[in-house]
Design an enzyme around this catalytic site. Structure first.
Site, PDB file in Angstrom:
ATOM      1  N   HIS A 191      -5.112  -2.143  -5.233  1.00 41.15           N
ATOM      2  CA  HIS A 191      -4.449  -0.928  -5.706  1.00 41.15           C
ATOM      3  C   HIS A 191      -5.492   0.138  -5.965  1.00 41.15           C
ATOM      4  CE1 HIS A 191      -0.748  -3.254  -7.390  1.00 41.15           C
ATOM      5  NE2 HIS A 191      -0.705  -3.078  -6.096  1.00 41.15           N
TER       6      HIS A 191
ATOM      7  N   ASP B 170       0.816  -1.222   0.000  1.00 45.25           N
ATOM      8  CA  ASP B 170       0.000   0.000   0.000  1.00 45.25           C
ATOM      9  C   ASP B 170       0.848   1.270   0.000  1.00 45.25           C
ATOM     10  OD1 ASP B 170      -2.348  -1.644   0.218  1.00 45.25           O
ATOM     11  OD2 ASP B 170      -1.738  -1.966   2.291  1.00 45.25           O
TER      12      ASP B 170
HETATM   13  P1  IMP Z   1      -2.666 -12.949   2.861  1.00 50.10           P
HETATM   14  O1  IMP Z   1      -1.708 -12.513   1.812  1.00 50.10           O
HETATM   15  O2  IMP Z   1      -4.107 -12.639   2.513  1.00 50.10           O
HETATM   16  O3  IMP Z   1      -2.455 -14.378   3.262  1.00 50.10           O
HETATM   17  O4  IMP Z   1      -2.369 -12.089   4.175  1.00 50.10           O
HETATM   18  C1  IMP Z   1      -1.135 -12.222   4.884  1.00 50.10           C
HETATM   19  C2  IMP Z   1      -0.674 -10.863   5.423  1.00 50.10           C
HETATM   20  O5  IMP Z   1      -0.290 -10.026   4.326  1.00 50.10           O
HETATM   21  C3  IMP Z   1      -1.761 -10.077   6.175  1.00 50.10           C
HETATM   22  O6  IMP Z   1      -1.134  -9.331   7.193  1.00 50.10           O
HETATM   23  C4  IMP Z   1      -2.318  -9.127   5.115  1.00 50.10           C
HETATM   24  O7  IMP Z   1      -2.890  -7.973   5.677  1.00 50.10           O
HETATM   25  C5  IMP Z   1      -1.043  -8.812   4.333  1.00 50.10           C
HETATM   26  N1  IMP Z   1      -1.299  -8.434   2.933  1.00 50.10           N
HETATM   27  C6  IMP Z   1      -1.565  -9.257   1.884  1.00 50.10           C
HETATM   28  N2  IMP Z   1      -1.702  -8.565   0.754  1.00 50.10           N
HETATM   29  C7  IMP Z   1      -1.493  -7.269   1.063  1.00 50.10           C
HETATM   30  C8  IMP Z   1      -1.481  -6.056   0.301  1.00 50.10           C
HETATM   31  O8  IMP Z   1      -1.668  -6.029  -0.915  1.00 50.10           O
HETATM   32  N3  IMP Z   1      -1.229  -4.900   0.991  1.00 50.10           N
HETATM   33  C9  IMP Z   1      -0.984  -4.903   2.318  1.00 50.10           C
HETATM   34  N4  IMP Z   1      -0.993  -6.009   3.090  1.00 50.10           N
HETATM   35  C10 IMP Z   1      -1.244  -7.180   2.461  1.00 50.10           C
HETATM   36 MG    MG Z   2      -2.946  -2.057  -1.448  1.00 47.36          MG
END
Ligand code: IMP
Ligand code: MG
Length: 337
Positions: free
Chosen positions: A43, A13
């Protein structure tokens, strides 16, 4: 003419979507191809007063002359993809590599239903972790197995290579951020794959020798969603007092806010093989910088911050985002050459 990778340097982000959109308008890539995990990424791109949130379609979609591809490393949720293609009206421009892994309803149920993933790690519940686990176990379907994806199928690495040979520009879009890389992040509080530039190249089938530039995006005040260590995190009272409040694009959870972390930025730039840096949110360092499009319009306070950041990272800052809208950016890349 070149192949450029854009990745997030902190915890995701950072504003990659906006940086990708700006570069797309300016450099006119013929292909913008996504790497990264899958629809756990969100995004945001703002053009004029319209704001778009995308999870599957590359955030460079606003530049209408580019083909929009999804590399074979990425997990595709066909429901999310179809919804976005319709919502954005990008039919005919979106292509999915035949070998992409597929997220099924079962993966989402397992992600949301697992206390370890959804509560301890704080996953986005989009099914990515279980889908990558199945992919590693070699029981996951691929894009080519789904009739509803037939119209999108492509050999993405071949398409990219053909265009590179013709001397065209290619943009490879990373997702997530360095701090949640499975390899280099704050394990186990990470996503289900590496998120560094090398991974984004591999996701798109582009060998490392074909990459010309790696732009790492850092936000002046980093954020983190979900659980896990965040050494420069500030209290909610502090960030609220500064007027900084952010919510996740995918889960709408409140993002944790932190101060600039020079040590992390340097390490992240090192592993990413950073050649150029984009800094976003400079208007939070000094509100007076909001909307600036020239370096000379920045205040001393902002310039001092940029100097510190550049010394920390040890790579040139070439892009400075001054607000959420796509034209609110200072592009110093021309001054490099
Ligand atoms: P997962 O990727 O859904 O398994 O989540 C694992 C960790 O990565 C969690 O803390 C999510 O909040 C974080 N996370 C996954 N994708 C993003 C993203 O695109 N932006 C920020 N955090 C992410
Ligand atoms: Mg994002």
């Amino acid at each position: 003419m070149s192949c450029t990778i854009i990745v997030g340097g902190f915890f995701g982000d950072e504003g990659k979507g906006k940086v990708v959109a700006h570069i797309a308008y300016k450099d006119k890539p013929v292909i913008i191809s996504r790497g990264g995990v899958g629809p756990n990424a969100g995004h945001t791109v703002q053009v004029g007063t319209r704001e778009y949130g995308v999870r599957m379609v590359p955030s460079g979609f606003v530049y209408k002359d580019a083909k929009l591809c999804i590399g074979s490393g990425v997990l595709v949720d066909p429901r999310v993809l179809k919804h976005e293609v319709e919502m954005l009206g990008v039919q005919g421009r979106v292509f999915v590599d035949r070998r992409c892994g597929i997220i099924t309803e079962d993966h989402i149920t397992r992600d949301k239903g697992s206390d370890h993933l959804s509560k301890k790690i704080g996953s986005t519940g989009s099914g990515c972790g279980p889908a990558n686990a199945d992919r590693v176990m070699r029981v996951s379907p691929q894009a080519k197995d789904l009739p509803e994806l037939a119209e999108y199928l492509m050999d993405v690495p071949k398409a990219i290579d053909d265009e590179l040979k013709k001397g065209k520009n290619i943009l490879l879009e990373g997702t997530q951020g360095f701090g949640i890389s499975l390899y280099y992040g704050t394990y186990p509080f990470v996503t289900s794959k590496d998120t560094s530039a090398s991974q984004i190249a591999a996701d798109n089938g582009v060998g490392p020798t074909k990459i010309d530039d790696v732009i790492v995006v850092f936000k002046a005040y980093p954020t983190r969603v979900g659980e896990g260590p965040f050494s420069t995190e500030m209290s909610v009272a502090e960030s609220d007092a500064m007027g900084i409040q952010e919510f996740g694009t995918v889960t709408h959870r409140k993002r944790r806010i932190g101060d600039w972390d020079g040590g992390m930025a340097r390490y992240s730039a090192m592993i990413n093989g950073c050649t150029q840096v984009a800094i976003t949110g400079i208007d939070r360092v000094d509100k007076e910088c909001f909307g600036a499009t020239k370096y000379s319009q920045l205040t001393k306070k902002a310039k001092d911050f940029l100097k510190i950041a550049e010394d920390d990272i040890d790579s040139p800052i070439t892009l400075i985002s001054t607000g959420p809208e796509v034209t609110q950016i200072i592009d110093l890349r021309d001054e490099l050459v």
